[in-house]
Design an enzyme around this catalytic site. Sequence first.
Site: not given
Length: 261
Positions: A205, A110, A67
């Site tokens: 992230s 992801d 992402h």
Amino acid sequence: MMHNLHRLLLFNVLMCLGQNALGSEIIKGKKTNKKSMLYMASVQNSSNEHICGGFLITPDFVVTAAHCDGRNPSSVVLGTHNLKKVNETMRYGIKKCKHPSYRNVVKGNDIMLLKLSREAQLSKKTITTIPTPSHEINIQDNKTCSVAGWGYTRTGGNLVDKLQVVNVPLINLEKCQKAWHGILPANVMCAGGYGTKKGFCQGDSGGPLVCEGKDRKQHMAVGIVSFNNKNKCDYPDVPNIYTDISKYLPWIKKILDKRDC
């Protein structure tokens, strides 16, 4: 009826995260030792701004979250814990190898590999790689691991210049699914947040969940920071979610063998 409404609200949170998640910051952590975690990477945009974390697994490949591609990454910085101390020798161009089945964090997968424009020069003092699992693993519940990043240190805060790290306990996946009302995607693992006041939040992230190996001398990246319950960073009511690296070993190996995606 109320149970279904709760599920719908959580699903909407995940949909929002899947569209514009920035990643995760470190909550209740501390600055890392300059000689540790030398595999950490700062994924940056065309303005040389930090947008996500990552970690070096071979001299020419960094792992991060898929992402993060939504933030338009264009380079990776290696060899520093302080993002105010970056020179162009630390910056590497990238080619993005996003998992082909990734759509958003709601659906999982992801994970993304970044092929560096040149090999990193490894050194025990500046840049190292970190091992990943060699086979599918099931790590025991409550095992203490760690997560690091340059993100916020509190809800609504700011990015930090110096790398932060915090210890987090692994959480049973069945218990985690129950806390998230059964809406988690496949191939994830849970650690921190829920009941700990420690973990990650929006801002960084792609960083690794790192656990000790059997001999306690070897550390291994087992997860990738993916998402949490949006805007609840200081006192999370659900576990933090990571992509389980061991579930993607054939895909990773294929890219590393070809040295391309």
